[in-house]
Structure formats: C-alpha cells, structure tokens
Design an enzyme around this catalytic site. Structure first.
Site, short mmCIF file in Angstrom:
data_model
loop_
_atom_site.label_atom_id
_atom_site.label_comp_id
_atom_site.label_asym_id
_atom_site.label_seq_id
_atom_site.Cartn_x
_atom_site.Cartn_y
_atom_site.Cartn_z
N GLU A 42 0.82 -1.21 0.00
CA GLU A 42 0.00 0.00 0.00
C GLU A 42 0.86 1.27 0.00
O GLU A 42 0.53 2.25 -0.68
CB GLU A 42 -0.94 0.01 1.21
CG GLU A 42 -2.10 -0.97 1.10
CD GLU A 42 -3.03 -0.64 -0.06
OE1 GLU A 42 -3.36 0.55 -0.25
OE2 GLU A 42 -3.42 -1.57 -0.79
N CYS A 197 -12.05 3.02 -15.01
CA CYS A 197 -12.33 4.43 -14.72
C CYS A 197 -11.00 5.20 -14.62
O CYS A 197 -10.76 5.94 -13.67
CB CYS A 197 -13.13 4.56 -13.43
SG CYS A 197 -13.95 6.18 -13.23
N CYS A 204 -16.33 3.55 -20.09
CA CYS A 204 -17.66 3.56 -19.47
C CYS A 204 -18.54 2.39 -19.89
O CYS A 204 -19.24 1.80 -19.05
CB CYS A 204 -18.37 4.89 -19.74
SG CYS A 204 -17.52 6.31 -19.00
N CYS A 207 -18.04 -0.60 -17.63
CA CYS A 207 -18.08 -0.37 -16.19
C CYS A 207 -19.36 -0.93 -15.56
O CYS A 207 -20.46 -0.71 -16.09
CB CYS A 207 -18.00 1.13 -15.90
SG CYS A 207 -18.10 1.55 -14.14
N CYS A 213 -23.94 6.02 -13.02
CA CYS A 213 -22.91 7.07 -12.98
C CYS A 213 -23.42 8.34 -13.65
O CYS A 213 -23.75 8.34 -14.84
CB CYS A 213 -21.65 6.57 -13.68
SG CYS A 213 -20.32 7.79 -13.73
#
Length: 359
Positions: A42, A197, A204, A207, A213
C-alpha cells in the site's frame, strides 16, 4: 449526496463485487493476509503505478522479510533498496513505522484502525485498506483511484481537494462499503479506478456502474474529479560539480535526513537558485571550487538535467573536474569508488546528473 445512492448502495456494491470476481487483477499482494506485506504494498502504491511497484515489492520483501528486520536495518540500507521508486519520504516513514511497531506493539502489526493511523506515513485511507484487505474489517477507503470513481459517480462539482468535497466523498465511500467482503470491495473499487475508470481513457461501456454514474450519463467523465486551481510549478536551478580524483573515486555528500530526498547521496554543488544563473556555470563552479581548495584539471560543462518534483521543476547544470590527487580533503561528503556508488541510495535525479557527467 443524491438520495438515490442511499437506496441503491447494496446493489452497487454487489455489482462491483460480481465484476471483481470475474475481472479482478492478479497481483502479488492480492492473496496476502500478512499485514506487514499488505502495508508495504500500500505504501509503494501511493503515487506509483502497479507495474512499476511489482519488482520493487518482491525485492524489498526479499531484503526485509519481516517488520523486525526492517526496523533493525540502517536507514541508508532502506533508502538504497527504495531508490528508483521516488518519493523517498515514504521509505523513511516505513523505517520509522517499523521501529514504532517494535517499540509499541511488540513486533506485531497493529490491528486497530487508530493504531495503524498512528504509524508514521500512514493516513486514514491507507490504514483502512490494510485492515480491510488483511482482516476483512469494515472500513471505507478513499485513495486517488477511489476519489476519481466516486467523483464521477456523483458528478461532484465540489473540488475533491477541498474540505466540502472530501467530506461528501467520505460519506459516499462509507455508504457504499458493504459489511460483507469489505476487503474484496476495497480492492475492487481500487481496481475500477486503475482500469476502467482511468484518468484519461475511461471505458464507461464496460463499467459495472455505468447505468448509475452521473458523469457517464452526461457523457463527460473527463470533467471529473474537479480540483482547485493550482499555481504553475516554480522553476529552480542548480550547479553541481562532479569531481573525480586520481584514483577514479567520485565526491558525494549526504543530504540532511529531513526534507527533500532526505538521507540520499548526491554530487557536491550550490544551493538551489530561484532564477537562472546570470553568469556562466563554469565561472560559478570555478569560484566555488577555488574557495573550497578543490583545484584540478579543466572544468567541463556537461549536458543539463531536467527533473520535476511535486512542487517545483529543477534544472541541474553538471560541471565535471578531475582532481589531480587521491588525498584531497573535501569540505563535505567523501570519496566513493564506482562500485561503492552502486550500493548507495542515490535519487533518480542525481543518477542522471552522474550519468551526464561521467557517461
């Protein structure tokens, strides 16, 4: 926050998890439950892409397989292992955090959110991701990828780097994070932002959230996220001298531990300038090296090096000189053989300076 998201939050979470089950990326830390290893991944992934991180992740864990070994290491060894990833403050904070884990938690990685947030270099979203992924704790995350996804989902007109925008996004992130499989959900929404994204080329039609959205429905996802207007990054300049003695050693100095590139090694040189030099760089070098007693062969101006930091741009002018002695004292730093230099923590910028000067 639009009311419709409160009613369809479970549906959105399910759609995303179903998509993740089919299309989730195969990453080396994805099946990990070792909090130390998840933490390393991370931190590396902050401001650095996945494909860049993967080899560094493996090499770092081979060198420091446990938090105890990381804590016991010299900071210079940690920085050396990190070199090439950039944003070296992350490495310094990792080292300090490892020492804090040993001192305050007996070497076991903390498992309470407040304790993880208290580690140097770990913010609320990173802490939440570590515990959600490693222990399936119910925590929402809000990293850069998630900010982009949620700001487009809402078509949020508030700047995401402002207080009101952040508050709205945290509210939505918490609303959407399911109690069931929060760790998979955290990885799924980070994947969504990193793949479909994306910043410049959102896909799109592929997605799982396209029908909910707002930005997609308006056909303007690239308008989001909205950010505050930023001032143009200032330009800085610096002359550096790459000195080589008669034994073939190169003079380097270590930067202060705190601040930009803290603890890294670099060639000698002048402080940063806010304007371009108004005299030749060779004259600047000649005056400085004469004052320091670093006499030798002809000064040679090498190709300048350009580098972009987070808050400013820098042009470095490398000046090469051979010093006709192997006993010349330095005003700062020390002499290193070429082999020794390969083992030192040196930033990408200063390796470019050395390459420009030495070939």
């Amino acid at each position: 926050m639009p009311q419709q998201f409160k009613t369809i939050a479970p549906q959105l979470a399910k759609q995303l998890l179903d998509h993740y089950d089919l299309h989730g990326r195969d990453l080396p830390w994805r099946s990990e439950r070792d909090l130390y290893r998840i933490w390393i991944s991370e931190i590396m992934l902050q401001q650095t892409g996945v494909q860049t991180v993967i080899p560094y992740y493996h090499a770092f864990l081979q060198r420091f397989p446990t938090v105890g070994q990381l804590a016991e290491a010299e900071q210079e060894a940690v920085l050396s292992q990190w070199q090439g990833l950039g944003y070296y403050r992350r490495a310094r904070m990792l080292h300090r955090a490892a020492q804090q884990i040993i001192a305050q938690h007996g070497g076991g990685f903390p498992q309470e959110l407040a304790d993880v947030v208290a580690l140097p270099g770990v913010g609320p979203s990173t802490a939440a991701a570590i515990l959600a992924i490693g222990r399936d704790q119910h925590h929402a995350i809000l990293d850069g990828n998630v900010i982009r996804v949620l700001s487009r989902l809402l078509a949020l007109d508030e700047p995401v780097d402002g207080a009101a925008g952040k508050k709205t996004l945290w509210q939505l992130a918490r609303l959407l994070t399911p109690a069931d499989r929060p760790g998979d959900y955290a990885q799924a929404i980070m994947d969504l932002g990193a793949t479909l994204c994306s910043r410049q080329k959102p896909d799109c039609p592929s997605c799982p959230w396209q029908h909910h959205c707002v930005a997609a429905s308006r056909n303007n996802p690239l308008a989001y996220p909205v950010k505050k207007s930023k001032k143009k990054s200032p330009q800085r300049y610096q002359c550096m001298w790459v000195l080589v003695d008669s034994a073939g050693r190169v003079a380097l100095r270590q930067r202060p531990e705190e601040g930009l590139l803290g603890g890294m090694w670099e060639p000698l040189g002048e402080p940063l300038r806010s304007t371009a030099p108004d005299e030749s760089t060779l004259e600047i070098a000649q005056k400085a090296l004469t004052r320091q007693g670093l006499h030798g062969g002809e000064l040679v101006e090498k190709e300048s090096v350009q580098h972009v930091f987070t808050h400013f741009r820098l042009t470095v002018y490398p000046i090469y000189r051979e010093i006709h002695s192997h006993t010349t004292p330095l005003p700062e730093g020390r002499w290193f053989t070429p082999q020794e230099i390969t083992q030192l923590p040196i930033s990408t910028l200063h390796r470019k300076v050395l390459k420009s000067a030495l070939g």
